[in-house]
Scaffold this active site. Structure first.
Site, PDB file in Angstrom:
ATOM      1  N   HIS A 190      -3.204  -7.940  -5.837  1.00  0.00           N
ATOM      2  CA  HIS A 190      -4.195  -7.670  -4.783  1.00  0.00           C
ATOM      3  C   HIS A 190      -5.499  -8.423  -5.063  1.00  0.00           C
ATOM      4  CE1 HIS A 190      -2.636  -4.746  -1.951  1.00  0.00           C
ATOM      5  NE2 HIS A 190      -2.210  -3.960  -2.919  1.00  0.00           N
ATOM      6  N   GLN A 233      -8.713  -3.528  -1.405  1.00  0.00           N
ATOM      7  CA  GLN A 233      -8.117  -2.605  -0.451  1.00  0.00           C
ATOM      8  C   GLN A 233      -9.161  -1.694   0.200  1.00  0.00           C
ATOM      9  OE1 GLN A 233      -4.863  -1.455  -3.418  1.00  0.00           O
ATOM     10  NE2 GLN A 233      -3.863  -1.150  -1.431  1.00  0.00           N
ATOM     11  N   CYS A 269       2.946   0.099  -0.362  1.00  0.00           N
ATOM     12  CA  CYS A 269       1.544  -0.217  -0.578  1.00  0.00           C
ATOM     13  C   CYS A 269       0.691   0.585   0.394  1.00  0.00           C
ATOM     14  CB  CYS A 269       1.313  -1.716  -0.370  1.00  0.00           C
ATOM     15  SG  CYS A 269      -0.388  -2.250  -0.607  1.00  0.00           S
ATOM     16  N   LEU A 270      -0.408   1.108  -0.095  1.00  0.00           N
ATOM     17  CA  LEU A 270      -1.322   1.862   0.757  1.00  0.00           C
ATOM     18  C   LEU A 270      -1.874   1.000   1.891  1.00  0.00           C
ATOM     19  CD1 LEU A 270      -3.226   3.826  -2.019  1.00  0.00           C
ATOM     20  CD2 LEU A 270      -1.564   4.759  -0.383  1.00  0.00           C
ATOM     21  N   HIS A 325       1.389  -5.223  -9.399  1.00  0.00           N
ATOM     22  CA  HIS A 325       1.089  -5.051  -7.973  1.00  0.00           C
ATOM     23  C   HIS A 325      -0.413  -5.099  -7.725  1.00  0.00           C
ATOM     24  CE1 HIS A 325       1.878  -2.990  -3.966  1.00  0.00           C
ATOM     25  NE2 HIS A 325       0.583  -2.795  -4.120  1.00  0.00           N
ATOM     26  N   GLU A 326      -1.169  -4.346  -8.513  1.00  0.00           N
ATOM     27  CA  GLU A 326      -2.618  -4.245  -8.280  1.00  0.00           C
ATOM     28  C   GLU A 326      -3.353  -5.534  -8.642  1.00  0.00           C
ATOM     29  OE1 GLU A 326      -3.595  -1.933  -6.394  1.00  0.00           O
ATOM     30  OE2 GLU A 326      -1.839  -0.660  -6.616  1.00  0.00           O
ATOM     31  N   GLY A 380      -1.832   3.393  -7.239  1.00  0.00           N
ATOM     32  CA  GLY A 380      -2.842   2.421  -7.639  1.00  0.00           C
ATOM     33  C   GLY A 380      -3.652   1.964  -6.446  1.00  0.00           C
TER      34      GLY A 380
END
Length: 163
Positions: free
Chosen positions: A138, A51, A92-93, A134-135, A46
């Site tokens: 963000h 991000q 996480c990216l 999670h997303e 995701g």
């Protein structure tokens, strides 16, 4: 379409609250297309607009429970229902190389708009429910590291997903 740079922990943009999308235009479509391409090239599951440095409520994610996997676009998403809980490994990216246990719902329902402004609801379980939560976090300026109960040494990991 273009690859966008994924911001990493320490960048102030990641801690800011994203604004609601109100214009469903070519700029939004370009952002979503770029985010799709960036996610496809990242190895993640995701990606949220903050991000890539854009403070808008936009998320793309892979529904890995579908066969074949399906890319899902969420504009102005909100988790409206969740059930169950499980302790899962998360990454996480924007926090590369860091993994930890967090508690997430086993099932979640999200309400969002598509790239044209049409509202829809979607359910997910397992990693998809995890990714919904999670997303959307963000979008409110939160990183998964705030929820980590125990960090994991990546060298000894048996599984986990970067989102």
């Amino acid at each position: 379409m273009a690859l966008r740079k994924i911001l990493t922990e320490g960048d102030e943009q990641l801690l800011k609250h994203s604004r609601k999308v109100e214009k469903f235009d070519d700029r939004l479509h370009t952002l979503i297309d770029d985010m799709r391409e960036t996610l496809e090239n990242s190895g993640g599951v995701g990606l949220a607009a903050p991000q890539v440095g854009i403070l808008r409520r936009v998320v793309v994610l892979l529904d890995v429970n579908k066969e074949p996997e399906e890319m899902v676009e969420l504009v102005n998403p909100e988790v409206i229902e969740q059930k169950g809980s499980e302790r899962v490994v998360e990454g996480c990216l924007s926090v590369p190389g860091v993994y930890g246990y967090v508690t997430r719902p086993t099932w979640a329902k999200i309400r969002a708009q598509d790239r044209f402004g049409n509202w829809f609801e979607r359910e997910g379980e397992g990693i998809v429910a995890q990714c919904f939560c999670h997303e959307t976090e963000h979008l409110d300026g939160h990183l998964f590291t705030e929820k980590v109960e125990e960090y994991i040494d990546p060298e000894n990991m048996q599984g986990g997903d970067e989102e």
